[in-house]
Design a protein around this motif. Sequence first.
Motif, short mmCIF file in Angstrom:
data_model
loop_
_atom_site.label_atom_id
_atom_site.label_comp_id
_atom_site.label_asym_id
_atom_site.label_seq_id
_atom_site.Cartn_x
_atom_site.Cartn_y
_atom_site.Cartn_z
N LEU A 49 -0.19 12.63 10.92
CA LEU A 49 0.89 13.04 11.83
C LEU A 49 2.10 13.52 11.05
CD1 LEU A 49 2.15 13.21 14.66
CD2 LEU A 49 2.81 10.78 14.41
N MET A 50 2.49 12.77 10.03
CA MET A 50 3.65 13.16 9.23
C MET A 50 3.41 14.47 8.48
SD MET A 50 5.95 10.97 9.90
CE MET A 50 7.13 11.52 8.69
N ASN A 51 2.19 14.67 8.03
CA ASN A 51 1.85 15.92 7.35
C ASN A 51 1.97 17.11 8.30
OD1 ASN A 51 0.65 17.36 4.97
ND2 ASN A 51 -0.96 17.80 6.46
N THR A 52 1.57 16.90 9.56
CA THR A 52 1.69 17.97 10.56
C THR A 52 3.16 18.29 10.84
OG1 THR A 52 -0.37 17.25 11.61
CG2 THR A 52 1.09 18.64 12.92
N GLY A 72 0.78 -1.23 0.00
CA GLY A 72 0.00 0.00 0.00
C GLY A 72 0.81 1.27 0.00
N PHE A 73 2.00 1.25 0.65
CA PHE A 73 2.73 2.50 0.88
C PHE A 73 4.05 2.65 0.15
CE2 PHE A 73 0.38 1.71 4.94
CZ PHE A 73 -0.50 2.77 4.85
N LEU A 74 4.68 1.58 -0.25
CA LEU A 74 6.08 1.67 -0.65
C LEU A 74 6.32 1.43 -2.13
CD1 LEU A 74 7.79 -0.24 2.31
CD2 LEU A 74 7.13 2.16 2.16
N PRO A 75 6.79 2.44 -2.86
CA PRO A 75 7.37 2.15 -4.17
C PRO A 75 8.57 1.23 -3.97
CG PRO A 75 7.09 4.52 -3.82
CD PRO A 75 6.88 3.86 -2.49
N GLY A 95 7.02 6.70 3.42
CA GLY A 95 6.19 5.50 3.44
C GLY A 95 6.69 4.45 4.41
N ILE A 96 8.01 4.31 4.53
CA ILE A 96 8.57 3.36 5.49
C ILE A 96 8.21 3.77 6.91
CG2 ILE A 96 10.73 2.51 6.49
CD1 ILE A 96 11.91 2.55 3.66
N ILE A 97 8.30 5.08 7.19
CA ILE A 97 7.94 5.58 8.53
C ILE A 97 6.47 5.33 8.81
CG2 ILE A 97 7.81 7.64 9.99
CD1 ILE A 97 10.17 8.77 8.38
N VAL A 98 5.63 5.48 7.80
CA VAL A 98 4.19 5.25 7.96
C VAL A 98 3.90 3.75 8.11
CG1 VAL A 98 1.95 5.36 6.78
CG2 VAL A 98 3.49 7.34 6.74
N ASN A 121 7.17 12.89 -5.52
CA ASN A 121 8.53 12.38 -5.61
C ASN A 121 8.56 10.95 -5.08
OD1 ASN A 121 11.33 11.87 -4.24
ND2 ASN A 121 11.68 13.48 -5.77
N VAL A 122 8.97 10.00 -5.93
CA VAL A 122 8.93 8.59 -5.56
C VAL A 122 9.91 8.28 -4.42
CG1 VAL A 122 9.35 6.24 -6.39
CG2 VAL A 122 8.19 7.88 -7.86
N GLY A 123 11.10 8.87 -4.47
CA GLY A 123 12.08 8.65 -3.40
C GLY A 123 11.58 9.15 -2.06
N GLU A 124 10.98 10.35 -2.05
CA GLU A 124 10.44 10.90 -0.80
C GLU A 124 9.29 10.04 -0.30
OE1 GLU A 124 8.26 14.97 0.90
OE2 GLU A 124 9.18 14.96 -1.09
N MET A 125 8.46 9.56 -1.23
CA MET A 125 7.33 8.72 -0.83
C MET A 125 7.84 7.42 -0.20
SD MET A 125 4.07 7.45 -3.05
CE MET A 125 2.84 6.36 -2.33
N LEU A 126 8.94 6.87 -0.72
CA LEU A 126 9.49 5.64 -0.17
C LEU A 126 9.98 5.86 1.26
CD1 LEU A 126 10.47 2.70 -0.44
CD2 LEU A 126 12.58 3.58 -1.44
#
Length: 451
Positions: free
Chosen positions: A445-448, A152-155, A178-181, A170-175
Amino acid sequence: MQFVILFLGILLLLFLIIRVKLNTFVSLIATSILVALGLGMNPANIADSIKNGIGSSMGELIIVFGFGAMIGRLVSDSGGSYRIARTLINVFGKKRLQVAIVVASFLIGISLLFEVGLVLVTPIVFAVALEAEVPFLYLGISMAAALSATQGFLPPQPSPTAVATALGANVGEMLLVGIIVAIPCVIVAGPIWTRVIRRFNPDLFVIKKSLPAFGEVKEFALDETPSFGLAVLTSLFPVVFMALATIYQMTVDGGTAPKHPQGLDAVVSMLGNPVIAMVIALLFAIWSMGFHRGRTMKEISATLEDAIKSIAMLLMVIAGGSAFKQVLIDGGVGKAVQELMMHSKFSPILLAWLITVILRVSLGSATVSGMTAAGLVTPLMHTLNADPVMIALAIGAGSLAASHVNDAGFWMFSEYFDLSVKQTFQVWTTLETVISVVGLLMVLLMNTIIN
């Protein structure tokens, strides 16, 4: 009206399977036809919709599932699964087996499709549970949670990568984010949720000696089994190819596979494809767990045939679920969801999650619901200057929610762990929903923190 038909169709399907005791595949196909008629589809097109749904999923899964089952059975019959199980128990101890399974499943899940990961890891989980004398679900829930979260979260998983690309994230930023999430999602939906389910439904955690999908497990003397390294390499051989292809793609191609690969790009793309990786892996398994162990071709062939027999009905059930999903898409359920949510005034992150959840419940496919939701929230994201990475992760969380009878994963988990439909709702549907909700909270939380 589409939602009413969908609701009635699900009720009919559950009635046929649970009360009438009709074969699950037959129930899915019959329900698909009736739902298609209820949705107003042209009767002449219903058969094509069912065939397209089955064909779209079975084209790849036939080889992935079939060869995966053969590899698993070869490793099991040679004593490789016993060696892996015994080693993990000795290293981690019974109290930390869930940790071992979670870490292994999470790392494997980053580079493998969920279905492939489930096919490859479940036999190992099965063997570990038998050897440690713990219930299958005690380890199986943690495995499924880890594989689902990465999906669901990780490229470079297909769905999050496609959603990120559609939103311009950005795929790298999402990765990285995404790991933290994903990590809290796996912890809560895996080991913690296992304790919750076990407390409220202890009957699900009875220790069994076999599962229909894998048959009886033979007893081995440890010195007669393959080495731990060879057994692990054989079991996870496809992971090596797919992981190397992913690393190459992210370092050489900038995170995006070229549309028309040439030269080395083409070779890497071929070897990283699940179908090709499975073919090569099976050939290696025939040598490492067959000829290398002194087995004859006749003995190896018998093992391969037994493996296919054990998953035949599983493939049929997944095909039926895919047909049901395609009928819902072709019948206009997806468009109905779009019209329902078009003028909503939720925050973009909540809206992205909510739209995806509704689409997921309605259509079954995580990828279809994610991509459809991305198209719906893109204008709102630009209007409100929302972070595309957070929107993409919210969509990823929503795409995992409330998996039920129109999702192939539901039936895979049910068949592999020998659960009834009711039990699959209690275990699989709830753990997927827990991942979705925890994922949404982590994204907020991460968005905040970041924004």
